[in-house]
Design a protein around this motif. Sequence first.
Motif, short mmCIF file in Angstrom:
data_model
loop_
_atom_site.label_atom_id
_atom_site.label_comp_id
_atom_site.label_asym_id
_atom_site.label_seq_id
_atom_site.Cartn_x
_atom_site.Cartn_y
_atom_site.Cartn_z
N UNK A 1 4.40 10.05 3.48
CA UNK A 1 3.59 9.37 2.47
C UNK A 1 4.47 8.55 1.53
N UNK A 2 5.62 9.08 1.15
CA UNK A 2 6.55 8.34 0.29
C UNK A 2 7.02 7.08 1.01
N UNK A 3 7.41 7.22 2.27
CA UNK A 3 7.89 6.08 3.05
C UNK A 3 6.81 5.02 3.22
N UNK A 4 5.59 5.46 3.52
CA UNK A 4 4.48 4.53 3.70
C UNK A 4 4.20 3.74 2.40
N UNK A 5 4.19 4.45 1.29
CA UNK A 5 3.93 3.78 0.00
C UNK A 5 5.06 2.81 -0.35
N UNK B 1 5.99 -4.79 1.11
CA UNK B 1 5.21 -5.82 1.79
C UNK B 1 4.30 -6.57 0.82
N UNK B 2 3.63 -5.85 -0.06
CA UNK B 2 2.73 -6.50 -1.01
C UNK B 2 3.48 -7.38 -1.98
N UNK B 3 4.65 -6.94 -2.40
CA UNK B 3 5.46 -7.74 -3.31
C UNK B 3 5.97 -8.99 -2.61
#
Length: 171
Positions: free
Chosen positions: A123-127, A133-135
């Motif tokens: 979960x940490x890696x995914x976030x 990516x969003x940035x």
Amino acid sequence: MAEDAPNAAAEGSQPAPPEGSADAAPAPAATAGAKAVEALLPSLSIWPPSQRTRDAVVRRLVQTLAAPSILSERYGAVPEPEAERAAAAAEAEAFAAASKSAAAESPASVEEGIEVLQAYSKAVSRRLLELAKSRSAAAAAAPAEGSAKEEPEEDSSATAPATEEVAVKEE
């Protein structure tokens, strides 16, 4: 017997039984060993991680976002203050999600605790990846908006040579 003594000390308290004997059955020995390990492990807690461990995760996330890394090379480095806020938020969200699943499943064994810890790590890696990516997408959109504003100026300069060509042809 004297030759078996070093092996007995290295492998356990008893020498290994001959291969063909009835004592060679691994199931009872493995079960007894597993029970002995379980008796020692209640003091070992895999989940939840200590605050010190969680702080170390956040520090590592900040390094991954702000310092040169594969992630920052691909998606761009994040300024350190922003990276600190984003890393703390990503870790807290992942911890809350993993804690929620751990409370529902109530990890009773070390193996279950390891599973929850792996889910937390994923979960940490995914976030972290979603943030990068969003940035990167936001940074790519910002120059595109700036170039869209400059397009009319380019169009007006592009039409000027066409008018000159028409004037040259008329002469």
